[in-house]
Design a protein around this motif. Structure first.
Motif, PDB file in Angstrom:
ATOM      1  N   ASN A 275     -13.567  -5.879   8.206  1.00  0.00           N
ATOM      2  CA  ASN A 275     -13.510  -4.522   8.751  1.00  0.00           C
ATOM      3  C   ASN A 275     -12.074  -4.066   9.054  1.00  0.00           C
ATOM      4  O   ASN A 275     -11.863  -3.049   9.706  1.00  0.00           O
ATOM      5  CB  ASN A 275     -14.366  -4.421  10.017  1.00  0.00           C
ATOM      6  N   TYR A 276     -11.104  -4.826   8.574  1.00  0.00           N
ATOM      7  CA  TYR A 276      -9.707  -4.422   8.762  1.00  0.00           C
ATOM      8  C   TYR A 276      -9.465  -3.078   8.079  1.00  0.00           C
ATOM      9  O   TYR A 276      -9.909  -2.841   6.946  1.00  0.00           O
ATOM     10  CB  TYR A 276      -8.759  -5.472   8.192  1.00  0.00           C
ATOM     11  N   ILE A 277      -8.759  -2.179   8.753  1.00  0.00           N
ATOM     12  CA  ILE A 277      -8.456  -0.859   8.214  1.00  0.00           C
ATOM     13  C   ILE A 277      -7.074  -0.878   7.561  1.00  0.00           C
ATOM     14  O   ILE A 277      -6.061  -1.140   8.221  1.00  0.00           O
ATOM     15  CB  ILE A 277      -8.510   0.219   9.313  1.00  0.00           C
ATOM     16  N   VAL A 278      -7.048  -0.605   6.271  1.00  0.00           N
ATOM     17  CA  VAL A 278      -5.791  -0.578   5.525  1.00  0.00           C
ATOM     18  C   VAL A 278      -4.933   0.602   5.969  1.00  0.00           C
ATOM     19  O   VAL A 278      -5.438   1.721   6.125  1.00  0.00           O
ATOM     20  CB  VAL A 278      -6.072  -0.485   4.012  1.00  0.00           C
ATOM     21  N   LYS A 279      -3.660   0.343   6.135  1.00  0.00           N
ATOM     22  CA  LYS A 279      -2.717   1.377   6.594  1.00  0.00           C
ATOM     23  C   LYS A 279      -1.586   1.528   5.580  1.00  0.00           C
ATOM     24  O   LYS A 279      -1.299   0.600   4.816  1.00  0.00           O
ATOM     25  CB  LYS A 279      -2.153   0.996   7.960  1.00  0.00           C
ATOM     26  N   PRO A 280      -0.924   2.651   5.541  1.00  0.00           N
ATOM     27  CA  PRO A 280       0.218   2.832   4.639  1.00  0.00           C
ATOM     28  C   PRO A 280       1.274   1.750   4.850  1.00  0.00           C
ATOM     29  O   PRO A 280       1.541   1.342   5.984  1.00  0.00           O
ATOM     30  CB  PRO A 280       0.761   4.217   5.026  1.00  0.00           C
ATOM     31  N   CYS A 281       1.812   1.254   3.747  1.00  0.00           N
ATOM     32  CA  CYS A 281       2.880   0.251   3.741  1.00  0.00           C
ATOM     33  C   CYS A 281       2.412  -1.162   4.109  1.00  0.00           C
ATOM     34  O   CYS A 281       3.237  -2.066   4.269  1.00  0.00           O
ATOM     35  CB  CYS A 281       4.046   0.655   4.645  1.00  0.00           C
ATOM     36  N   ASP A 282       1.109  -1.367   4.226  1.00  0.00           N
ATOM     37  CA  ASP A 282       0.603  -2.735   4.411  1.00  0.00           C
ATOM     38  C   ASP A 282       0.945  -3.576   3.185  1.00  0.00           C
ATOM     39  O   ASP A 282       0.855  -3.097   2.039  1.00  0.00           O
ATOM     40  CB  ASP A 282      -0.916  -2.735   4.598  1.00  0.00           C
ATOM     41  N   TYR A 283       1.316  -4.836   3.427  1.00  0.00           N
ATOM     42  CA  TYR A 283       1.593  -5.763   2.325  1.00  0.00           C
ATOM     43  C   TYR A 283       0.373  -6.663   2.137  1.00  0.00           C
ATOM     44  O   TYR A 283       0.011  -7.419   3.033  1.00  0.00           O
ATOM     45  CB  TYR A 283       2.831  -6.594   2.632  1.00  0.00           C
TER      46      TYR A 283
ATOM     47  N   VAL B   7       0.842  -1.198   0.000  1.00  0.00           N
ATOM     48  CA  VAL B   7       0.000   0.000   0.000  1.00  0.00           C
ATOM     49  C   VAL B   7       0.883   1.256   0.000  1.00  0.00           C
ATOM     50  O   VAL B   7       1.913   1.300   0.668  1.00  0.00           O
ATOM     51  CB  VAL B   7      -0.926  -0.004   1.239  1.00  0.00           C
ATOM     52  N   LYS B   8       0.451   2.251  -0.748  1.00  0.00           N
ATOM     53  CA  LYS B   8       1.206   3.499  -0.842  1.00  0.00           C
ATOM     54  C   LYS B   8       1.341   4.193   0.519  1.00  0.00           C
ATOM     55  O   LYS B   8       0.445   4.083   1.373  1.00  0.00           O
ATOM     56  CB  LYS B   8       0.531   4.452  -1.821  1.00  0.00           C
ATOM     57  N   THR B   9       2.404   4.921   0.698  1.00  0.00           N
ATOM     58  CA  THR B   9       2.644   5.616   1.974  1.00  0.00           C
ATOM     59  C   THR B   9       1.652   6.764   2.191  1.00  0.00           C
ATOM     60  O   THR B   9       1.466   7.222   3.322  1.00  0.00           O
ATOM     61  CB  THR B   9       4.072   6.198   2.001  1.00  0.00           C
ATOM     62  N   THR B  10       1.012   7.211   1.117  1.00  0.00           N
ATOM     63  CA  THR B  10       0.056   8.331   1.221  1.00  0.00           C
ATOM     64  C   THR B  10      -1.397   7.862   1.389  1.00  0.00           C
ATOM     65  O   THR B  10      -2.304   8.689   1.439  1.00  0.00           O
ATOM     66  CB  THR B  10       0.147   9.199  -0.045  1.00  0.00           C
ATOM     67  N   GLN B  11      -1.597   6.547   1.490  1.00  0.00           N
ATOM     68  CA  GLN B  11      -2.962   6.019   1.554  1.00  0.00           C
ATOM     69  C   GLN B  11      -3.651   6.419   2.869  1.00  0.00           C
ATOM     70  O   GLN B  11      -3.091   6.274   3.958  1.00  0.00           O
ATOM     71  CB  GLN B  11      -2.941   4.485   1.435  1.00  0.00           C
ATOM     72  N   LYS B  12      -4.896   6.911   2.750  1.00  0.00           N
ATOM     73  CA  LYS B  12      -5.706   7.226   3.925  1.00  0.00           C
ATOM     74  C   LYS B  12      -6.337   5.956   4.484  1.00  0.00           C
ATOM     75  O   LYS B  12      -6.497   4.959   3.782  1.00  0.00           O
ATOM     76  CB  LYS B  12      -6.791   8.230   3.551  1.00  0.00           C
TER      77      LYS B  12
END
Length: 331
Positions: free
Chosen positions: A53-61, A8-13
């Motif tokens: 319902n997992y919340i995606v975070k920046p840099c998640d693989y 996931v991109k570092t800028t992802q909300k």
């Protein structure tokens, strides 16, 4: 099959993973299918199983696969009415139930079968757990196939068992009766299963991969031979729609009395003596001769291996008795 393998991109909300995947990566697949894939343990985040319902975070693989051919209609399961349908429960505890489904009963509601399905009965018998995804359904078998199914009674069990099916650690065996005399005592059938382009209600085995086709493997062993019929046991390495039926149709030995794949037609000619007997056999077992006889999995609570055996129905046993007598003493 859609494959996921990215960071996931570092800028992802911050956003729910099902919404994130639908919005940015797999727009051509429904959110229900994404949720089903997550629920089944087919999508991992940072090498871990997650919930919808997992919340995606920046840099998640994020990695995994989603099958676009799987039809999932979550909303249908929220509106199913309970029915007091007799269910043959061969084992149950507070976490799961193992059921012997009879031939002729549809597992879950659809356009043509909205009532009198196994799920309708499950809701009645397990009222406290009807909020489970697909009412605790982990896997399914065809309408005219009988035998073992396992249902979950809570969310943890459902996820635990779904992961076992996904990773192919669940062991399943089927007894089948096929037309003809199989050439080998044991063997393996493999290939890509997909919709038959000439008949959309049927599946077909292909040698090459294409979109919508899934690789499948069935191992079989002959149990008993009756000149025109062969009794076999099948071990599934994969579990695809109509897998055993499709594989043996491909071999030229369709399942006995399988109306969709031609097993309801007697494949011999110019022998009234045999034809009369075989017509009687079709009347004795008036359904496809496929039965889920063995199921083994790891229990979610104690991590012990649970194994269940379910004998073939009485009319099937009667048919085998008739064959043993006829082919030994009459001809």
């Amino acid at each position: 099959m859609k494959k996921l393998n990215f960071v996931v991109k570092t800028t992802q909300k911050l956003i729910r993973i099902d919404k994130y995947l639908k919005q940015y990566y797999i727009k051509d697949i429904s959110r229900n299918q994404i949720q089903y894939a997550i629920k089944s343990g087919k999508i991992l985040v940072n090498k871990q199983y997650i919930k919808n319902n997992y919340i995606v975070k920046p840099c998640d693989y994020i990695e995994g696969t989603i099958n676009p051919s799987v039809e999932v209609h979550i909303e249908e399961y929220n509106n199913i009415h309970e029915e007091n349908i007799p269910i043959n429960i061969i084992y149950q505890d507070e976490d799961l139930a193992v059921i012997n489904k009879p031939a002729g009963m549809v597992v879950h509601p659809g356009i043509k079968n909205q009532t009198s399905t196994l799920i309708n009965g499950i809701i009645y018998h397990f009222k406290k757990n009807i909020n489970l995804y697909r009412c605790g359904l982990i896997h399914r078998i065809d309408k005219d196939t009988s035998g073992l199914l396992v249902f979950a009674k809570n969310e943890y069990t459902q996820e635990y068992l779904s992961k076992q099916f996904f990773h192919k650690t669940v062991k399943r065996q089927y007894i089948a009766l096929v037309w003809g005399n199989l050439k080998y005592q044991q063997g393996t059938i493999s290939g890509y299963i997909g919709k038959d382009p000439k008949n959309r209600i049927k599946m077909k085995l292909f040698n090459q991969f294409s979109i919508g086709r899934q690789y499948s493997i069935t191992h079989y062993k002959v149990i008993e031979r009756f000149k025109h019929l062969t009794s076999i046991i099948c071990c599934l390495e994969t579990g695809k729609t109509h897998q055993i039926r499709t594989h043996f149709k491909f071999l030229g030995h369709p399942i006995f009395n399988d109306k969709i794949y031609g097993g309801n037609k007697i494949p011999i000619q110019n022998s009234n003596k045999y034809i009369t007997f075989l017509k009687n056999c079709l009347n004795i077992l008036n359904r496809q001769a496929l039965h889920s006889c063995y199921l083994s999995f790891v229990h979610p609570k104690n991590q012990q291996i649970c194994s269940f055996i379910c004998p073939i129905p009485k009319e099937w046993s009667l048919l085998l008795q008739q064959c043993r007598y006829y082919y030994k003493f009459v001809i």
